[in-house]
Scaffold this active site. Sequence first.
Site, PDB file in Angstrom:
ATOM      1  N   HIS A 260       0.858  -1.194   0.000  1.00  0.00           N
ATOM      2  CA  HIS A 260       0.000   0.000   0.000  1.00  0.00           C
ATOM      3  C   HIS A 260       0.887   1.235   0.000  1.00  0.00           C
ATOM      4  O   HIS A 260       1.962   1.229   0.603  1.00  0.00           O
ATOM      5  CB  HIS A 260      -0.911   0.019   1.239  1.00  0.00           C
ATOM      6  N   ASP A 312      -8.058  -5.091  -0.564  1.00  0.00           N
ATOM      7  CA  ASP A 312      -8.521  -5.951  -1.665  1.00  0.00           C
ATOM      8  C   ASP A 312      -8.314  -7.428  -1.397  1.00  0.00           C
ATOM      9  O   ASP A 312      -8.994  -8.271  -1.987  1.00  0.00           O
ATOM     10  CB  ASP A 312      -7.789  -5.563  -2.967  1.00  0.00           C
TER      11      ASP A 312
END
Length: 376
Positions: A260, A312
């Site tokens: 991320h 996700d």
Amino acid sequence: MAVAPSGLENVVIGPTAISCVDGDAGELYYRGYDVRDLAREASFEEVVWLLWHGDLPTAAELARLRGELARQRVIPHRTAALIDTLARIPAVPMAALALATGMLGVDDPASRSVTPSDELQSALLLVARYPTIIARYERRRRHLEPVEPPSNASTATAFLTMLRGSPPDPVESRALDVLLIVHADHELNASTFTARVIASTLASVYAAVEGALGALSGPLHGGANERVMAMLEQIGTPERAEPFIYGLLAQKKRIMGFGHRVYKTEDPRAAILREVCLEFAQHRQHGRGWCDLAMRVAEAVWQARHLYPNVDFFSAPVQHMLGIPTDLFTPVFAMSRVAGWTAHVMEQHAHNRLIRPRAEYVGPPPRRFVPLAARG
Ligand code: SDX
């Protein structure tokens, strides 16, 4: 002029009161409320109100919002006809959702206005109608009759009912409700930033959301969840997780669902969805396998690269166990994030200045024009 780092990493382009991501602490707040508290205690509809209005709704406000969302779930005929056409061709679902968004704007008299009340109305129509559009698209492409939106169900229950043709059980509804809560907003991610850039030209909510859908569809952003599911299906069993992951990394491939830009520790949403995955799997006999597999993959990635899963990663097995087709995972992400996108558009319009950065020119220095005849 300062030259920003590539990808605008850690560049603050302006204020927002909507959400706060603390990447070092691994925390996410919507209007000051911890996403973990909201996932445990609130409903998606309470979060929608919170993002739009700045605080949690009273019981009366929540009842009003729920009633309005339920009333507005029926989509206009032209949008329904467009969805039916798109379902007959091999369109990519996110492209179909973007086209349907444009048609919703055509049918929304408020779409050409940027006043706060008109924008709030358009935002409500989008949150109300995305579940109907996505479910109708899926049923039409499976040659099934669309299911009328249930009259007084939550977003999660209405979507699963319209998708399947029968209502989900409370555990399934709550699993999707939590998934929608954790996807609703995330500060200036690529799609929300796109929405704000478009909104800063005083373009409409619909124009901003159409652009945001394009940004979300990419595999480095919202498109990752579909690729996570494809990867889990390719790996197949927990025993194959480690060699598969090491093989990908040896080829310098990115592991979808991991890493991320902002979180330097675990994404709190991944932790929430991991719990949902485990609890839900206990509720459904066959689900345990997907959870075990996902956990082993996460373990292998941690061992190999010390990378954390992002939102996700566990979203994929949860959506799969809910019976949502893989190529609808990103549209489901959009079904939630459209609440955040519209909140940011309204915030941008409330204190607007055109977003227009500069570029560092690295092309050829000024030079004379060469006529065609002299170019050989
Ligand atoms: C979302 O921004 C948001 O808030 C987004 C989101 C939201 O709610 O809106 O959180 C939703 O989009 C989550 C991210 C979904 N995307 C993926 O899962 C795709 C896989 N992830 C990566 O491509 C990557 O982690 C990004 C794109 C998410 C972030 O990339 P960065 O910040 O540009 O980091 P980078 O590419 O510079 O990588 C830094 C290092 C590199 O190592 P070196 O080459 O320097 O040795 O970490 C490695 C990368 O190779 N790395 C990975 C990796 N992610 C980072 N290596 C393997 N697999 C990965 N997934």
